[in-house]
Design an enzyme around this catalytic site. Structure first.
Site, PDB file in Angstrom:
ATOM      1  CG  PHE A   1       0.188  10.198  12.725  1.00 41.79           C
ATOM      2  CD1 PHE A   1      -0.941   9.492  12.358  1.00 41.79           C
ATOM      3  CD2 PHE A   1       0.059  11.546  13.018  1.00 41.79           C
ATOM      4  CE1 PHE A   1      -2.185  10.118  12.266  1.00 41.79           C
ATOM      5  CE2 PHE A   1      -1.172  12.177  12.936  1.00 41.79           C
ATOM      6  CZ  PHE A   1      -2.300  11.455  12.553  1.00 41.79           C
TER       7      PHE A   1
ATOM      8  CB  THR B   1      -3.554   9.883   8.776  1.00 43.32           C
ATOM      9  OG1 THR B   1      -4.639  10.484   8.068  1.00 43.32           O
ATOM     10  CG2 THR B   1      -2.387  10.867   8.762  1.00 43.32           C
TER      11      THR B   1
HETATM   12  O1  LIG Z   1      -6.226  18.099  12.126  1.00 42.18           O
HETATM   13  C1  LIG Z   1      -6.019  17.035  12.734  1.00 42.18           C
HETATM   14  O2  LIG Z   1      -6.836  16.518  13.482  1.00 42.18           O
HETATM   15  C2  LIG Z   1      -4.736  16.384  12.553  1.00 42.18           C
HETATM   16  O3  LIG Z   1      -4.330  15.629  13.384  1.00 42.18           O
HETATM   17  C3  LIG Z   1      -3.967  16.618  11.271  1.00 42.18           C
HETATM   18  C4  LIG Z   1      -4.347  15.629  10.174  1.00 42.18           C
HETATM   19  C5  LIG Z   1      -3.334  15.760   9.001  1.00 42.18           C
HETATM   20  O4  LIG Z   1      -2.446  16.573   9.006  1.00 42.18           O
HETATM   21  O5  LIG Z   1      -3.517  14.982   8.040  1.00 42.18           O
HETATM   22  C6  LIG Z   1      -4.244  14.258  10.669  1.00 42.18           C
HETATM   23  C7  LIG Z   1      -5.087  13.297  10.280  1.00 42.18           C
HETATM   24  C8  LIG Z   1      -6.130  13.554   9.288  1.00 42.18           C
HETATM   25  O6  LIG Z   1      -5.599  13.109   8.062  1.00 42.18           O
HETATM   26  C9  LIG Z   1      -6.463  14.976   9.155  1.00 42.18           C
HETATM   27  C10 LIG Z   1      -5.661  15.926   9.633  1.00 42.18           C
END
Ligand SMILES: O=C(O)C(=O)C[C@]1(C(=O)O)C=C[C@@H](O)C=C1
Length: 464
Positions: free
Chosen positions: A342, A340
């Site tokens: 950020f 992911t």
């Molecule tokens: O729910 C979490 O733990 C988050 O940090 C959010 C989140 C997102 O929004 O994509 C972050 C990383 C992962 O892809 C899954 C969820």
């Protein structure tokens, strides 16, 4: 067919995270007449239970309008601005007119005199008036407050507590401790104080209101794609992208100790996490209901807090540790290189540089005309600037454009905002020239940020 239900934060989600802080949303009023207005941002110092509330409070005990800004980092008052609004002197409550004020002063003066006399008579200091209208009264003998304890004038630092030398950077993220966003905050700013927020919007506000110094926001995942809501929020708010981190996301299936896979009737998690594990769950024979909650760690917390023996959560191994759950299955993401991305947001942009790889993010809306999108993108291609991402979102102010053709009727064109990331720094002339050209074809253009690219060596999640 399995379904993913959306559950609001008032439903499954039971986080102690930062709540909505739009002033006036949770007023606390008393039945007494409004004598003073207190606007309080209160931040608890327990990181797992951090709540920020805007409280408009009518405070009859104080005769002033106060704005109290309580610093979330250490819970100590950061600023208190006091302005007379109406008054309460010696138990006499005034409505604010000059006549009321004068009569109240007269009553006060007589009280001072009589108490001075009492004090003089008793020879002690016991009868002193301690406070008037919230201010400490001078002692009866009129020895004024010593110079070194005079109230200090407020400075901008009191009103907007930025990290002082040696203090921790406060980074807002959506979710509760154990969320991947918290891990992203830690990767971006290793020694930061991570501030959990119950919504993305709140994380933005936390930075805008100086409760946090940065926000960390997921924008895209290698399996699930873009997190559209955050693209919209980037445009609606005025924060700047100052960095990016790419976090390998390693999901676990968590349940209460002793619970077996066969007992499960549902799996809950963040919608992105459910999507990232969908095939693996099916392969594991878990054809049970999926339910969406606000974040992965919030799902784990919910299972633990409600002692749910029929429900598993998809979350990190850190969430398992924090909420006392066992790991039923480890690494259940459909792709081992699940990442992911950020972005980090701040109130001020950083100064772009050329001594390391930079990325720049822009958003634009294009004007009418032919091949406009092609022309815009070619401004980068001609300068050998690579685009790393393009995303389109509905144009909020003008989602539809009607195109009339007398012969065939009316065409309805959808209007978009285009988000583009390109590999160059705004300090480079080629990037400046490209944007100058883009501006010619666009009705709206904003640079969201120019920031260092995350160049950390690739390390797949453990166990891959
Ligand atoms: O729910 C979490 O733990 C988050 O940090 C959010 C989140 C997102 O929004 O994509 C972050 C990383 C992962 O892809 C899954 C969820």
């Amino acid at each position: 067919m399995q379904s993913i239900h959306s559950t609001s934060s008032s439903g499954l989600m039971n986080s102690g995270a930062l709540k909505s802080i739009i002033p006036g949303t949770s007023p606390t009023t008393t039945t007494q007449p409004p004598l003073s207005l207190t606007f309080n941002h209160r931040v608890s110092s327990n990181p797992a239970r951090l709540v920020v509330r805007s409280v408009y409070q009518f405070d009859s005990a104080s005769a002033s309008t106060k704005v109290n800004n309580v610093n979330g980092a250490n819970g100590s008052p950061a600023a208190a601005v006091t302005a007379p609004a109406s008054f309460n002197i010696g138990g006499v409550v005034g409505g604010g007119s000059r006549a009321d004020w004068q009569s109240a002063c007269a009553i006060l003066a007589s009280k001072v005199v009589s108490q001075q006399q009492d004090t003089e008579k008793s020879g002690g200091a016991g009868g002193q008036i301690t406070a008037v209208n919230g201010h400490k009264a001078a002692s009866a003998s009129l020895d004024l407050v010593p110079i070194d304890s005079l109230p200090k004038a407020l400075t901008i630092a009191d009103l907007s507590p930025a990290p002082m030398h040696g203090s921790k950077l406060r980074v807002a993220y959506q979710g509760v401790p154990g969320a991947f966003s918290e891990a992203a905050a830690g990767k971006a700013y290793p020694k930061c104080e991570a501030i959990p927020c119950d919504q993305f919007e709140v994380a933005f506000q936390a930075v805008e209101l100086w409760i946090a110094d940065r926000a960390v926001l997921p924008v895209e995942n290698s399996l699930g794609g873009s997190i559209h809501r955050n693209y919209d929020l980037l445009l609606r708010h005025r924060l700047h992208i100052v960095g990016e981190v790419q976090l390998p996301v390693h999901h676990c299936l968590l349940a209460l100790p002793g619970v077996r896979k066969e007992y499960l009737s549902r799996v809950i998690s963040h919608p992105q996490a459910l999507a990232q594990c969908e095939h693996t769950l099916t392969k594991m024979g878990l054809n049970v209901a999926r339910e969406a909650v606000d974040d992965t760690a919030g799902a784990a917390e919910f299972v633990a807090a409600n002692n749910l023996r029929d429900t598993a959560a998809i979350a990190s191994s850190r969430a398992a540790e924090l909420y006392g759950l066992q790991i039923l299955a480890d690494g259940i993401q459909d792709d081992s290189s699940n990442v992911t991305r950020f972005v980090m947001l701040a109130r001020e942009p950083i100064i772009p540089r050329t001594d390391r790889p930079f990325k720049t993010s822009i958003v634009f809306a294009h004007d009418k005309g032919t091949s406009v999108l092609f022309k815009v993108l070619s401004a980068f291609a001609f300068r050998n600037i690579s685009l790393t991402k393009i995303e389109s979102r509905p144009h909020r102010n003008r989602p539809i454009r009607l195109v009339d053709d007398a012969n065939v009727g009316t065409a309805k064109h959808f209007e978009y905002m285009f988000y583009v990331d390109f590999e160059a720094s705004m300090a480079e002339v080629r990037a400046q020239n490209a944007l100058a050209e883009v501006q010619e074809f666009t009705s709206f253009l904003r640079v969201l940020g120019s920031y260092p690219m995350d160049m950390t060596p690739w390390s797949p999640s453990p166990g891959e």
